[in-house]
Scaffold this active site. Structure first.
Site, PDB file in Angstrom:
ATOM      1  N   ASP A 108      -8.735   0.347  -5.358  1.00 12.88           N
ATOM      2  CA  ASP A 108      -9.473  -0.768  -5.942  1.00 12.88           C
ATOM      3  C   ASP A 108     -10.837  -0.232  -6.414  1.00 12.88           C
ATOM      4  O   ASP A 108     -10.933   0.323  -7.498  1.00 12.88           O
ATOM      5  CB  ASP A 108      -9.598  -1.847  -4.861  1.00 12.88           C
ATOM      6  CG  ASP A 108     -10.118  -3.152  -5.403  1.00 12.88           C
ATOM      7  OD1 ASP A 108      -9.800  -3.491  -6.547  1.00 12.88           O
ATOM      8  OD2 ASP A 108     -10.850  -3.854  -4.676  1.00 12.88           O
ATOM      9  N   VAL A 142      -3.201  -9.138  -4.457  1.00 14.48           N
ATOM     10  CA  VAL A 142      -1.743  -9.039  -4.359  1.00 14.48           C
ATOM     11  C   VAL A 142      -1.294  -8.746  -2.926  1.00 14.48           C
ATOM     12  O   VAL A 142      -2.057  -8.204  -2.115  1.00 14.48           O
ATOM     13  CB  VAL A 142      -1.192  -7.941  -5.297  1.00 14.48           C
ATOM     14  CG1 VAL A 142      -1.497  -8.277  -6.751  1.00 14.48           C
ATOM     15  CG2 VAL A 142      -1.747  -6.574  -4.928  1.00 14.48           C
ATOM     16  N   ARG A 144       3.226  -8.124   4.493  1.00 14.47           N
ATOM     17  CA  ARG A 144       3.451  -6.683   4.299  1.00 14.47           C
ATOM     18  C   ARG A 144       4.931  -6.378   4.089  1.00 14.47           C
ATOM     19  O   ARG A 144       5.283  -5.441   3.381  1.00 14.47           O
ATOM     20  CB  ARG A 144       2.962  -5.887   5.517  1.00 14.47           C
ATOM     21  CG  ARG A 144       1.450  -5.881   5.724  1.00 14.47           C
ATOM     22  CD  ARG A 144       1.090  -4.848   6.779  1.00 14.47           C
ATOM     23  NE  ARG A 144      -0.253  -5.019   7.323  1.00 14.47           N
ATOM     24  CZ  ARG A 144      -1.361  -4.560   6.761  1.00 14.47           C
ATOM     25  NH1 ARG A 144      -1.310  -3.926   5.610  1.00 14.47           N
ATOM     26  NH2 ARG A 144      -2.530  -4.737   7.336  1.00 14.47           N
TER      27      ARG A 144
HETATM   28  P1  IMP Z   1     -11.147   0.365  -2.091  1.00 14.32           P
HETATM   29  O1  IMP Z   1     -10.386   1.143  -3.129  1.00 14.32           O
HETATM   30  O2  IMP Z   1     -11.997   1.208  -1.208  1.00 14.32           O
HETATM   31  O3  IMP Z   1     -11.902  -0.765  -2.699  1.00 14.32           O
HETATM   32  O4  IMP Z   1     -10.193  -0.330  -1.064  1.00 14.32           O
HETATM   33  C1  IMP Z   1      -8.871  -0.429  -1.164  1.00 14.32           C
HETATM   34  C2  IMP Z   1      -8.379  -1.134   0.076  1.00 14.32           C
HETATM   35  O5  IMP Z   1      -8.690  -2.532   0.044  1.00 14.32           O
HETATM   36  C3  IMP Z   1      -6.886  -1.034   0.127  1.00 14.32           C
HETATM   37  O6  IMP Z   1      -6.473   0.077   0.898  1.00 14.32           O
HETATM   38  C4  IMP Z   1      -6.481  -2.356   0.751  1.00 14.32           C
HETATM   39  O7  IMP Z   1      -6.448  -2.240   2.160  1.00 14.32           O
HETATM   40  C5  IMP Z   1      -7.561  -3.321   0.377  1.00 14.32           C
HETATM   41  N1  IMP Z   1      -7.180  -4.127  -0.810  1.00 14.32           N
HETATM   42  C6  IMP Z   1      -7.759  -4.076  -2.030  1.00 14.32           C
HETATM   43  N2  IMP Z   1      -7.182  -4.923  -2.888  1.00 14.32           N
HETATM   44  C7  IMP Z   1      -6.184  -5.542  -2.209  1.00 14.32           C
HETATM   45  C8  IMP Z   1      -5.202  -6.565  -2.574  1.00 14.32           C
HETATM   46  O8  IMP Z   1      -5.107  -7.045  -3.711  1.00 14.32           O
HETATM   47  N3  IMP Z   1      -4.346  -6.942  -1.586  1.00 14.32           N
HETATM   48  C9  IMP Z   1      -4.401  -6.427  -0.330  1.00 14.32           C
HETATM   49  N4  IMP Z   1      -5.295  -5.484   0.053  1.00 14.32           N
HETATM   50  C10 IMP Z   1      -6.184  -5.035  -0.872  1.00 14.32           C
END
Ligand code: IMP
Ligand code: MG
Length: 178
Positions: free
Chosen positions: A105, A155, A167
């Site tokens: 993300d 999502v 999950r």
């Molecule tokens: P980032 O890339 O550090 O922002 O974080 C990614 C993490 O946020 C992922 O490993 C997920 O655990 C959580 N996450 C981000 N977007 C979603 C989503 O749409 N659904 C469920 N978990 C998400």
């Protein structure tokens, strides 16, 4: 395809589409690592479902190991700062490793983990993700393999949760209330 779960708004990728795409990416990875052994490193708990599906499709010798992370200190005060809550069982020195993520993300988590793992002396390190939401990226990181790009919607399914639920869905879907 109609979603049976009341909180599901729209199915983005059906179980069939997910399985087919994972097989394609597994073929790419198998070709890239032909003649070598590969260690898949999963981030608990989200990437477990993707990692196991991917691993079963790989044709190179595979090892698996897991780590888990948790937000460092005050989650609101320091966004994107994580720490390793459960570390790998074994070292990765001299190995070809692949960090396997459920979703990238902002990129903070993956960047932290890639830097941390790189410090342990692997022969090479790759990044593979089931989902990529590039529209929300804050830190640029190299994504070597990805199954799907997704829109800016929250999502669930295939490992991704909302309050630890969903999950186990075989498909990937957007929730009704973002
Ligand atoms: P980032 O890339 O550090 O922002 O974080 C990614 C993490 O946020 C992922 O490993 C997920 O655990 C959580 N996450 C981000 N977007 C979603 C989503 O749409 N659904 C469920 N978990 C998400
Ligand atoms: Mg995660």
């Amino acid at each position: 395809m109609s979603a049976t779960e009341p909180s599901i708004d729209r199915v983005l990728f059906t179980e069939e589409q997910v399985e087919r795409r994972i097989a394609e990416v597994a073929a790419e990875i198998s070709a890239r690592y032909a003649g070598r052994e590969l260690k898949l490193i999963g981030v608990l708990k989200g990437s477990v479902f993707f990692l196991t599906a991917l691993a079963r499709r790989l044709t190179v010798p595979v090892r698996v190991d897991f780590l888990s992370i948790s937000p460092f200190g005050n989650q609101k005060g320091a966004p994107g700062v994580v720490r390793i809550a459960k570390d790998l069982d074994e070292g990765i020195q001299g190995e070809h490793v692949m960090l396997v993520e459920d979703i990238i993300d902002t990129g903070f988590t993956a960047r932290y983990l890639l830097q941390n793992l790189a410090g342990r002396g692997p022969e090479s390190i790759g990044l593979c993700t089931l989902l990529d939401r590039t529209t929300r990226r804050i830190v640029q990181i190299p994504v070597d393999f990805r199954c799907f790009e997704i829109p800016d919607r929250f999502v669930v399914g295939f490992g991704l949760d909302f309050k630890q639920l969903y999950r186990n869905l075989g498909y990937i879907a957007a929730l009704k209330h973002d």
